[in-house]
Design a protein around this motif. Structure first.
Motif, PDB file in Angstrom:
ATOM      1  N   THR A 202      47.991  50.971  23.934  1.00 23.53           N
ATOM      2  CA  THR A 202      47.367  51.292  24.836  1.00 23.53           C
ATOM      3  C   THR A 202      45.969  51.035  25.216  1.00 23.53           C
ATOM      4  OG1 THR A 202      47.980  54.148  23.346  1.00 23.53           O
ATOM      5  CG2 THR A 202      46.155  54.270  24.869  1.00 23.53           C
ATOM      6  N   SER A 203      46.118  50.906  24.624  1.00 24.16           N
ATOM      7  CA  SER A 203      44.448  49.677  25.422  1.00 24.16           C
ATOM      8  C   SER A 203      44.525  48.447  25.604  1.00 24.16           C
ATOM      9  CB  SER A 203      43.918  48.761  23.678  1.00 24.16           C
ATOM     10  OG  SER A 203      42.376  48.078  24.276  1.00 24.16           O
ATOM     11  N   ILE A 204      45.706  47.659  25.862  1.00 25.08           N
ATOM     12  CA  ILE A 204      46.267  46.971  26.556  1.00 25.08           C
ATOM     13  C   ILE A 204      46.858  47.140  28.141  1.00 25.08           C
ATOM     14  CG2 ILE A 204      48.120  45.450  27.739  1.00 25.08           C
ATOM     15  CD1 ILE A 204      45.825  44.139  25.940  1.00 25.08           C
ATOM     16  N   ALA A 205      47.154  48.857  27.753  1.00 24.21           N
ATOM     17  CA  ALA A 205      47.757  49.246  29.264  1.00 24.21           C
ATOM     18  C   ALA A 205      46.892  50.230  29.873  1.00 24.21           C
ATOM     19  CB  ALA A 205      48.971  50.351  28.658  1.00 24.21           C
ATOM     20  N   GLU A 206      45.899  50.702  29.372  1.00 24.97           N
ATOM     21  CA  GLU A 206      44.919  51.230  30.257  1.00 24.97           C
ATOM     22  C   GLU A 206      43.756  50.016  31.105  1.00 24.97           C
ATOM     23  OE1 GLU A 206      42.311  53.835  27.238  1.00 24.97           O
ATOM     24  OE2 GLU A 206      44.013  54.777  27.528  1.00 24.97           O
ATOM     25  N   ASN A 207      43.835  48.820  29.986  1.00 22.21           N
ATOM     26  CA  ASN A 207      43.046  47.849  30.885  1.00 22.21           C
ATOM     27  C   ASN A 207      43.860  47.240  31.762  1.00 22.21           C
ATOM     28  OD1 ASN A 207      40.729  48.530  29.458  1.00 22.21           O
ATOM     29  ND2 ASN A 207      41.279  47.710  27.908  1.00 22.21           N
ATOM     30  N   SER A 208      44.801  47.608  31.751  1.00 21.50           N
ATOM     31  CA  SER A 208      45.500  45.898  32.853  1.00 21.50           C
ATOM     32  C   SER A 208      44.993  47.110  34.037  1.00 21.50           C
ATOM     33  CB  SER A 208      47.166  46.295  32.373  1.00 21.50           C
ATOM     34  OG  SER A 208      47.421  47.627  32.408  1.00 21.50           O
ATOM     35  N   ARG A 209      45.120  48.067  34.027  1.00 22.02           N
ATOM     36  CA  ARG A 209      44.666  48.391  35.432  1.00 22.02           C
ATOM     37  C   ARG A 209      43.138  48.361  35.993  1.00 22.02           C
ATOM     38  NH1 ARG A 209      47.726  52.291  33.172  1.00 22.02           N
ATOM     39  NH2 ARG A 209      46.275  53.855  33.245  1.00 22.02           N
ATOM     40  N   ALA A 210      42.260  48.427  34.939  1.00 23.70           N
ATOM     41  CA  ALA A 210      41.020  47.485  34.960  1.00 23.70           C
ATOM     42  C   ALA A 210      40.318  46.753  36.546  1.00 23.70           C
ATOM     43  CB  ALA A 210      40.313  47.644  34.134  1.00 23.70           C
ATOM     44  N   ASP A 211      39.805  47.086  37.419  1.00 21.63           N
ATOM     45  CA  ASP A 211      39.409  46.734  38.517  1.00 21.63           C
ATOM     46  C   ASP A 211      38.709  44.380  38.142  1.00 21.63           C
ATOM     47  OD1 ASP A 211      39.803  48.645  39.775  1.00 21.63           O
ATOM     48  OD2 ASP A 211      37.202  49.052  39.679  1.00 21.63           O
ATOM     49  N   TYR A 212      38.266  44.527  36.780  1.00 23.28           N
ATOM     50  CA  TYR A 212      38.547  43.129  36.400  1.00 23.28           C
ATOM     51  C   TYR A 212      39.250  42.330  35.830  1.00 23.28           C
ATOM     52  CZ  TYR A 212      38.927  44.519  31.505  1.00 23.28           C
ATOM     53  OH  TYR A 212      39.475  44.951  30.865  1.00 23.28           O
ATOM     54  N   VAL A 213      40.450  43.597  35.733  1.00 20.29           N
ATOM     55  CA  VAL A 213      42.049  42.085  35.788  1.00 20.29           C
ATOM     56  C   VAL A 213      42.254  42.068  36.970  1.00 20.29           C
ATOM     57  CG1 VAL A 213      44.189  42.739  34.814  1.00 20.29           C
ATOM     58  CG2 VAL A 213      41.844  43.009  33.360  1.00 20.29           C
ATOM     59  N   ARG A 214      42.588  42.752  38.282  1.00 17.37           N
ATOM     60  CA  ARG A 214      42.167  43.229  39.416  1.00 17.37           C
ATOM     61  C   ARG A 214      41.941  41.733  40.013  1.00 17.37           C
ATOM     62  NH1 ARG A 214      42.734  49.434  41.484  1.00 17.37           N
ATOM     63  NH2 ARG A 214      44.873  49.845  39.685  1.00 17.37           N
ATOM     64  N   THR A 215      40.571  42.161  39.462  1.00 19.98           N
ATOM     65  CA  THR A 215      39.835  40.804  40.096  1.00 19.98           C
ATOM     66  C   THR A 215      40.463  39.107  39.908  1.00 19.98           C
ATOM     67  OG1 THR A 215      37.674  41.559  40.851  1.00 19.98           O
ATOM     68  CG2 THR A 215      37.758  39.826  41.319  1.00 19.98           C
ATOM     69  N   ALA A 216      40.703  38.834  38.533  1.00 17.42           N
ATOM     70  CA  ALA A 216      41.236  38.110  37.768  1.00 17.42           C
ATOM     71  C   ALA A 216      42.379  37.577  38.807  1.00 17.42           C
ATOM     72  CB  ALA A 216      40.621  38.403  36.868  1.00 17.42           C
ATOM     73  N   VAL A 217      43.523  38.508  39.000  1.00 19.35           N
ATOM     74  CA  VAL A 217      44.304  37.691  39.567  1.00 19.35           C
ATOM     75  C   VAL A 217      43.912  38.121  40.628  1.00 19.35           C
ATOM     76  CG1 VAL A 217      46.918  39.259  40.048  1.00 19.35           C
ATOM     77  CG2 VAL A 217      45.824  39.850  37.984  1.00 19.35           C
ATOM     78  N   ALA A 218      43.150  38.239  42.085  1.00 21.03           N
ATOM     79  CA  ALA A 218      43.288  37.990  42.941  1.00 21.03           C
ATOM     80  C   ALA A 218      42.537  36.675  43.374  1.00 21.03           C
ATOM     81  CB  ALA A 218      42.345  39.622  43.809  1.00 21.03           C
ATOM     82  N   LYS A 219      42.277  36.316  42.099  1.00 24.90           N
ATOM     83  CA  LYS A 219      41.355  34.580  42.115  1.00 24.90           C
ATOM     84  C   LYS A 219      42.449  34.349  41.866  1.00 24.90           C
ATOM     85  CE  LYS A 219      36.537  36.097  41.243  1.00 24.90           C
ATOM     86  NZ  LYS A 219      35.238  35.694  40.051  1.00 24.90           N
ATOM     87  N   GLY A 220      44.027  34.210  41.407  1.00 21.73           N
ATOM     88  CA  GLY A 220      44.545  33.244  41.611  1.00 21.73           C
ATOM     89  C   GLY A 220      44.700  32.704  40.308  1.00 21.73           C
ATOM     90  N   LEU A 221      43.786  33.197  39.335  1.00 20.38           N
ATOM     91  CA  LEU A 221      44.412  32.645  38.030  1.00 20.38           C
ATOM     92  C   LEU A 221      45.675  33.160  37.392  1.00 20.38           C
ATOM     93  CD1 LEU A 221      40.459  34.429  35.930  1.00 20.38           C
ATOM     94  CD2 LEU A 221      41.165  31.870  37.101  1.00 20.38           C
ATOM     95  N   PRO A 222      45.538  31.737  36.724  1.00 19.58           N
ATOM     96  CA  PRO A 222      47.269  32.065  35.686  1.00 19.58           C
ATOM     97  C   PRO A 222      47.399  33.256  35.221  1.00 19.58           C
ATOM     98  CG  PRO A 222      45.759  30.041  35.653  1.00 19.58           C
ATOM     99  CD  PRO A 222      44.927  30.965  36.243  1.00 19.58           C
ATOM    100  N   HIS A 223      48.326  33.470  35.037  1.00 19.81           N
ATOM    101  CA  HIS A 223      48.991  35.006  33.885  1.00 19.81           C
ATOM    102  C   HIS A 223      48.791  35.263  32.561  1.00 19.81           C
ATOM    103  CE1 HIS A 223      50.588  38.502  33.194  1.00 19.81           C
ATOM    104  NE2 HIS A 223      51.847  38.546  32.027  1.00 19.81           N
TER     105      HIS A 223
END
Length: 307
Positions: A195-216
């Motif tokens: 539940t915690s992983i599923a909720e935080n995966s849509r958080a802004d800081y995760v989207r920002t990290a993905v947008a920066k091109g960090l490895p999965h």
């Protein structure tokens, strides 16, 4: 951080006193320990009066508690009704239960968090549905049922492990009891992590990290997992004391002479010094586990700061 630790330690003092007093009151309110000592035989009045005087049972309850706390501060947890010091029973029982609890906690951390992360990252897929179904089944089965079934299958029918644990209780013999003890908590850790992983995966800081091109992998381990583990760490921290005190069923199934066995024997025989002494140590374990969890928050989430 140092001031926070000192403040938390000072807060633990009234909690410890209040908890131990309630335990002391409830245990000694169950019945007359002197009558339980003699069993079905009626004790001689003079002998009973002498024993009550030696055990301070003729004093008011608050004086009995004060005397007991004074004994604890000097390292004396009293004497069981069989004449053996309670601290010797602790020295034999607590190392066994600590090893059993350590095995159970390792299963919770490794298997529970791993399944929770995999399920949370695949939310709504078949793997997620399978994990949720399995954890629901595990939670629904009582410990004494799963314990006897696993003992019969792995210990009696297939002969993979020993069906009972030897008095030395080595780690290899505690693997199966550790799994039985950890099953319900493991299911909760898995669902909580998912539940915690599923909720935080849509958080802004995760989207920002993905947008920066960090490895999965780095996004998951460095950003997503650390923030998602806070509720999981809270549960595991409080579960340490619960596993140690709640291992009665598991220890009875596998003939483990640990804390649960001693508590069961103490309650069955109304051995008040043994019950109060063991539960007092369990209260300390709960308090220290909660303090350790609070300190881990700052490690897992850098946004948390203690003044």
């Amino acid at each position: 951080m140092g001031r926070y630790v000192v403040r938390r330690l000072l807060q633990m003092v009234p909690v410890f006193i209040g908890s131990t007093f309630l335990i002391f009151f409830m245990v000694y309110a169950l019945g007359d320990p002197v009558a339980a000592l003699f069993g079905d035989k009626a004790p001689d009045p003079a002998t009973a009066a002498r024993i009550r005087q030696e055990l301070y049972l003729d004093e008011p309850l608050w004086k009995q508690y004060g005397h007991y706390m004074g004994q604890i501060l000097s390292g004396d947890f009293g004497t069981a009704f069989n004449g053996q010091p309670v601290i010797e029973l602790m020295a034999d029982a607590f190392p066994v239960t600590l090893r059993l609890t350590l095995v159970a906690i390792l299963f919770e951390i490794v298997i529970g968090i791993t399944l929770g992360v995999l399920s949370g990252l695949r939310r709504g897929r078949s793997a997620d549905t399978t994990v949720l179904l399995l954890t629901l089944i595990v939670v629904s089965i009582p410990t004494f049922v799963s314990g006897y079934v696993l003992q019969y299958l792995f210990g009696v029918k297939w002969g993979i492990v020993s069906p009972s644990v030897s008095p030395e209780a080595p780690f290899d013999e505690l693997l199966l009891p550790g799994i039985v003890l950890a099953l319900t908590s493991l299911a909760y850790v898995t669902r909580l992590s998912r539940t915690s992983i599923a909720e935080n995966s849509r958080a802004d800081y995760v989207r920002t990290a993905v947008a920066k091109g960090l490895p999965h992998r780095r996004v998951v381990t460095r950003h997503l997992l650390r923030n998602s583990l806070i509720p999981v760490v809270t549960f595991i921290g409080t579960d340490v004391g619960a596993l140690m005190g709640g291992a009665i069923v598991t220890e009875r199934i596998f003939n483990i002479h640990g804390v649960g066995f001693q508590l069961y024997q103490g309650v069955l025989r109304q051995n008040s010094p043994t019950v109060v002494g063991f539960v007092t140590i369990l209260v300390i374990v709960f308090l220290l586990a909660n303090l350790f969890v609070d300190l881990l928050y700052a490690v897992l989430d850098p946004r948390i700061r203690y003044a």
